[in-house]
Motif scaffolding. Sequence first.
Motif, PDB file in Angstrom:
ATOM      1  N   GLU A  89      31.817  24.137  -4.179  1.00 52.64           N
ATOM      2  CA  GLU A  89      33.193  24.376  -3.744  1.00 52.64           C
ATOM      3  C   GLU A  89      34.122  23.297  -4.279  1.00 52.64           C
ATOM      4  O   GLU A  89      35.226  23.583  -4.727  1.00 52.64           O
ATOM      5  CB  GLU A  89      33.285  24.392  -2.213  1.00 52.64           C
ATOM      6  CG  GLU A  89      34.696  24.683  -1.726  1.00 52.64           C
ATOM      7  CD  GLU A  89      34.798  24.693  -0.218  1.00 52.64           C
ATOM      8  OE1 GLU A  89      35.383  25.648   0.321  1.00 52.64           O
ATOM      9  OE2 GLU A  89      34.292  23.749   0.416  1.00 52.64           O
ATOM     10  N   LYS A 116      29.585  25.655  -1.075  1.00 51.74           N
ATOM     11  CA  LYS A 116      30.383  26.711  -0.458  1.00 51.74           C
ATOM     12  C   LYS A 116      29.789  27.142   0.879  1.00 51.74           C
ATOM     13  O   LYS A 116      28.569  27.285   1.015  1.00 51.74           O
ATOM     14  CB  LYS A 116      30.456  27.914  -1.388  1.00 51.74           C
ATOM     15  CG  LYS A 116      31.171  27.658  -2.702  1.00 51.74           C
ATOM     16  CD  LYS A 116      31.103  28.877  -3.612  1.00 51.74           C
ATOM     17  CE  LYS A 116      31.829  28.627  -4.922  1.00 51.74           C
ATOM     18  NZ  LYS A 116      31.700  29.788  -5.853  1.00 51.74           N
ATOM     19  N   SER A 117      30.656  27.374   1.827  1.00 50.12           N
ATOM     20  CA  SER A 117      30.217  27.874   3.126  1.00 50.12           C
ATOM     21  C   SER A 117      29.879  29.371   3.018  1.00 50.12           C
ATOM     22  O   SER A 117      30.630  30.141   2.412  1.00 50.12           O
ATOM     23  CB  SER A 117      31.320  27.674   4.163  1.00 50.12           C
ATOM     24  OG  SER A 117      31.049  28.415   5.339  1.00 50.12           O
ATOM     25  N   PHE A 119      30.175  31.429   5.281  1.00 51.44           N
ATOM     26  CA  PHE A 119      31.201  32.155   6.024  1.00 51.44           C
ATOM     27  C   PHE A 119      32.391  32.484   5.126  1.00 51.44           C
ATOM     28  O   PHE A 119      32.984  33.558   5.227  1.00 51.44           O
ATOM     29  CB  PHE A 119      31.680  31.333   7.226  1.00 51.44           C
ATOM     30  CG  PHE A 119      30.677  31.218   8.340  1.00 51.44           C
ATOM     31  CD1 PHE A 119      30.391  32.303   9.157  1.00 51.44           C
ATOM     32  CD2 PHE A 119      30.008  30.020   8.570  1.00 51.44           C
ATOM     33  CE1 PHE A 119      29.477  32.195  10.193  1.00 51.44           C
ATOM     34  CE2 PHE A 119      29.088  29.903   9.601  1.00 51.44           C
ATOM     35  CZ  PHE A 119      28.817  30.997  10.406  1.00 51.44           C
ATOM     36  N   GLU A 120      32.750  31.546   4.267  1.00 47.46           N
ATOM     37  CA  GLU A 120      33.948  31.705   3.448  1.00 47.46           C
ATOM     38  C   GLU A 120      33.674  32.377   2.106  1.00 47.46           C
ATOM     39  O   GLU A 120      34.536  33.057   1.553  1.00 47.46           O
ATOM     40  CB  GLU A 120      34.590  30.333   3.206  1.00 47.46           C
ATOM     41  CG  GLU A 120      34.852  29.521   4.465  1.00 47.46           C
ATOM     42  CD  GLU A 120      35.809  30.208   5.410  1.00 47.46           C
ATOM     43  OE1 GLU A 120      36.679  30.964   4.917  1.00 47.46           O
ATOM     44  OE2 GLU A 120      35.693  29.999   6.639  1.00 47.46           O
ATOM     45  N   TYR A 121      32.486  32.191   1.573  1.00 49.26           N
ATOM     46  CA  TYR A 121      32.133  32.746   0.261  1.00 49.26           C
ATOM     47  C   TYR A 121      30.892  33.619   0.417  1.00 49.26           C
ATOM     48  O   TYR A 121      29.772  33.125   0.456  1.00 49.26           O
ATOM     49  CB  TYR A 121      31.858  31.626  -0.750  1.00 49.26           C
ATOM     50  CG  TYR A 121      33.040  30.726  -1.024  1.00 49.26           C
ATOM     51  CD1 TYR A 121      33.889  30.968  -2.097  1.00 49.26           C
ATOM     52  CD2 TYR A 121      33.295  29.618  -0.210  1.00 49.26           C
ATOM     53  CE1 TYR A 121      34.973  30.135  -2.358  1.00 49.26           C
ATOM     54  CE2 TYR A 121      34.373  28.785  -0.459  1.00 49.26           C
ATOM     55  CZ  TYR A 121      35.207  29.046  -1.531  1.00 49.26           C
ATOM     56  OH  TYR A 121      36.266  28.219  -1.782  1.00 49.26           O
ATOM     57  N   GLN A 122      31.109  34.929   0.521  1.00 47.08           N
ATOM     58  CA  GLN A 122      30.008  35.858   0.753  1.00 47.08           C
ATOM     59  C   GLN A 122      29.742  36.729  -0.479  1.00 47.08           C
ATOM     60  O   GLN A 122      30.557  36.809  -1.394  1.00 47.08           O
ATOM     61  CB  GLN A 122      30.309  36.753   1.958  1.00 47.08           C
ATOM     62  CG  GLN A 122      30.474  36.002   3.273  1.00 47.08           C
ATOM     63  CD  GLN A 122      30.611  36.955   4.440  1.00 47.08           C
ATOM     64  OE1 GLN A 122      29.847  37.903   4.564  1.00 47.08           O
ATOM     65  NE2 GLN A 122      31.593  36.696   5.300  1.00 47.08           N
ATOM     66  N   SER A 153      27.404  36.821   6.134  1.00 48.59           N
ATOM     67  CA  SER A 153      27.828  36.387   7.462  1.00 48.59           C
ATOM     68  C   SER A 153      27.743  37.557   8.434  1.00 48.59           C
ATOM     69  O   SER A 153      28.006  38.705   8.068  1.00 48.59           O
ATOM     70  CB  SER A 153      29.259  35.857   7.415  1.00 48.59           C
ATOM     71  OG  SER A 153      29.758  35.632   8.708  1.00 48.59           O
ATOM     72  N   ASP A 156      30.847  36.485  12.264  1.00 48.77           N
ATOM     73  CA  ASP A 156      31.455  35.164  12.176  1.00 48.77           C
ATOM     74  C   ASP A 156      30.775  34.141  13.085  1.00 48.77           C
ATOM     75  O   ASP A 156      31.357  33.122  13.464  1.00 48.77           O
ATOM     76  CB  ASP A 156      32.951  35.235  12.520  1.00 48.77           C
ATOM     77  CG  ASP A 156      33.722  34.078  11.884  1.00 48.77           C
ATOM     78  OD1 ASP A 156      33.334  33.653  10.777  1.00 48.77           O
ATOM     79  OD2 ASP A 156      34.681  33.593  12.503  1.00 48.77           O
ATOM     80  N   ARG A 246      27.760  29.131  14.296  1.00 48.53           N
ATOM     81  CA  ARG A 246      28.986  28.632  14.901  1.00 48.53           C
ATOM     82  C   ARG A 246      28.972  28.857  16.399  1.00 48.53           C
ATOM     83  O   ARG A 246      28.881  29.990  16.873  1.00 48.53           O
ATOM     84  CB  ARG A 246      30.202  29.332  14.298  1.00 48.53           C
ATOM     85  CG  ARG A 246      30.561  28.854  12.896  1.00 48.53           C
ATOM     86  CD  ARG A 246      31.756  29.613  12.349  1.00 48.53           C
ATOM     87  NE  ARG A 246      32.214  29.049  11.063  1.00 48.53           N
ATOM     88  CZ  ARG A 246      33.145  29.585  10.300  1.00 48.53           C
ATOM     89  NH1 ARG A 246      33.730  30.740  10.685  1.00 48.53           N
ATOM     90  NH2 ARG A 246      33.502  29.013   9.168  1.00 48.53           N
ATOM     91  N   GLU A 249      34.979  27.935  17.174  1.00 44.47           N
ATOM     92  CA  GLU A 249      35.747  27.707  15.953  1.00 44.47           C
ATOM     93  C   GLU A 249      35.644  26.281  15.438  1.00 44.47           C
ATOM     94  O   GLU A 249      35.952  26.018  14.272  1.00 44.47           O
ATOM     95  CB  GLU A 249      37.219  28.062  16.196  1.00 44.47           C
ATOM     96  CG  GLU A 249      37.475  29.545  16.440  1.00 44.47           C
ATOM     97  CD  GLU A 249      38.948  29.831  16.606  1.00 44.47           C
ATOM     98  OE1 GLU A 249      39.740  28.857  16.626  1.00 44.47           O
ATOM     99  OE2 GLU A 249      39.318  31.017  16.717  1.00 44.47           O
TER     100      GLU A 249
END
Length: 459
Positions: A89, A116-117, A119-122, A153, A156, A246, A249
């Motif tokens: 990332e 990269k997470s 969650f953010e990059y699938q 993910s 979330d 998670r 948040e």
Amino acid sequence: ILASPVSVEKMDVQFIEQATSAEFYDAISFKKGVQVTNSSLNLTSINTRGFADAINSRFVQIVDGMDTADPTINANLGSISGIGELDIESVELLPGASSALYGPNAFNGMLIMNSKSPFEYQGLSLMTKVGFINSDAGGSDPLGIYSARYAKSYNDKFAFKVNFYYLGAQDWTSNDFKTDRNNPDSTIDLSNDPNFDGVNLHGDETPISINALGIGTIRRTGIEERILLDHNDARTFKASAAIHYRFNEKIELIGNYRFATGNSIGQTNTKFAYRNITAEQYKLELKGDNFFARSYVSISNMDDTFDVGTTGALVNEYFNPSQRPDGTGWVQDYVFAYAGAIPGIAPNNHALARSYADRFMIDPVTGEFAPNFQEIVNTVRTNKYQGNPPGSSLFANSYMWHHEIFYEFKQIKWAEIIAGANYRRYNLFSDATIFNEAPENPEDKERTKTHIIGAYTQV
């Protein structure tokens, strides 16, 4: 980045994707104030401050909070232990001393790599790069880089990712046989000097002083590096997997596993042929918006690696020892030939004397050795304290456990205050090939253990 009290050079996803280098790791050299040294195609050393060597243990590399340095030699194995390009990332480069927050060995700079997470990059990503490596010594050889990443993910709350990366190529061929290490700035060819120590020749490192006949200082005949190497492949394979959960948040639990293996050439005062070296890391981390607590272990294994310089010296000693207990050997052959005591050899001729002393060495056409080459590189150097002939193989099986906590006092409004602490434990074993683990009784060999505790605060 703008608020940081130190200079930070940052490379984001876009910069990495658009870099013109074959590997993103080499793109770091494009940043200002960066010095890069390549001992091999896949072994790059970075320096941003002060003096450094080819492995630079004074420059720290962090991947997702984990120190990637090999526990045994405390140095980074270039991109072998880094992140695959599809999973990066961002990369942050901190030139200069960073010891206040990152430990006592971080005074030449730091490289912080963030993956990269999931969650953010699938999704699924695939990448391949192919090309050729051209050199005057090695001709043209193909290079291939292949990478894959998959992340998913669920609600979330739960996410995972897996990564694979492979690089395969022929490494550069070292072919400087004319430069003398002791006279690197000489403008004349010194390769015929009896005291010549070639840059890419091995086995000629030790000077031998001979007072008779005005001979002076000579050295054994150096062997070309390409002959001593079993192969010249540069190979990197990396795989990683991570699970993220998670709680809300702000709070996330992460479990991570990383594996890397490869072949490469390393360099200090001599060269090392890294063969099938492996590095593993296991991490468990709990982090929030103002704290983290992480624990990880780094494991390194080295079994097939050998010292190229020592191999050259042993090849020389195996075919004709420099001096046996009875006084015979390579040195005596050289002196007798130089003195004219060998029929058919003119006296006072260093080249003829060397040729005679080397007569059992290597066939210049076939390159065949008088000793068993594989026996030398497969024999660990610990044999020297067991009364057996020594070898040039290196061994390592080492662990490093690291535990760390960090907290930012956001409830205090009048100042920004952070604090942290860590505990690190090393458990090292080299079978006496790197560390001194050679007692009178070989069965009593013990592992080397070191403990480090640190803490810091910043206001």
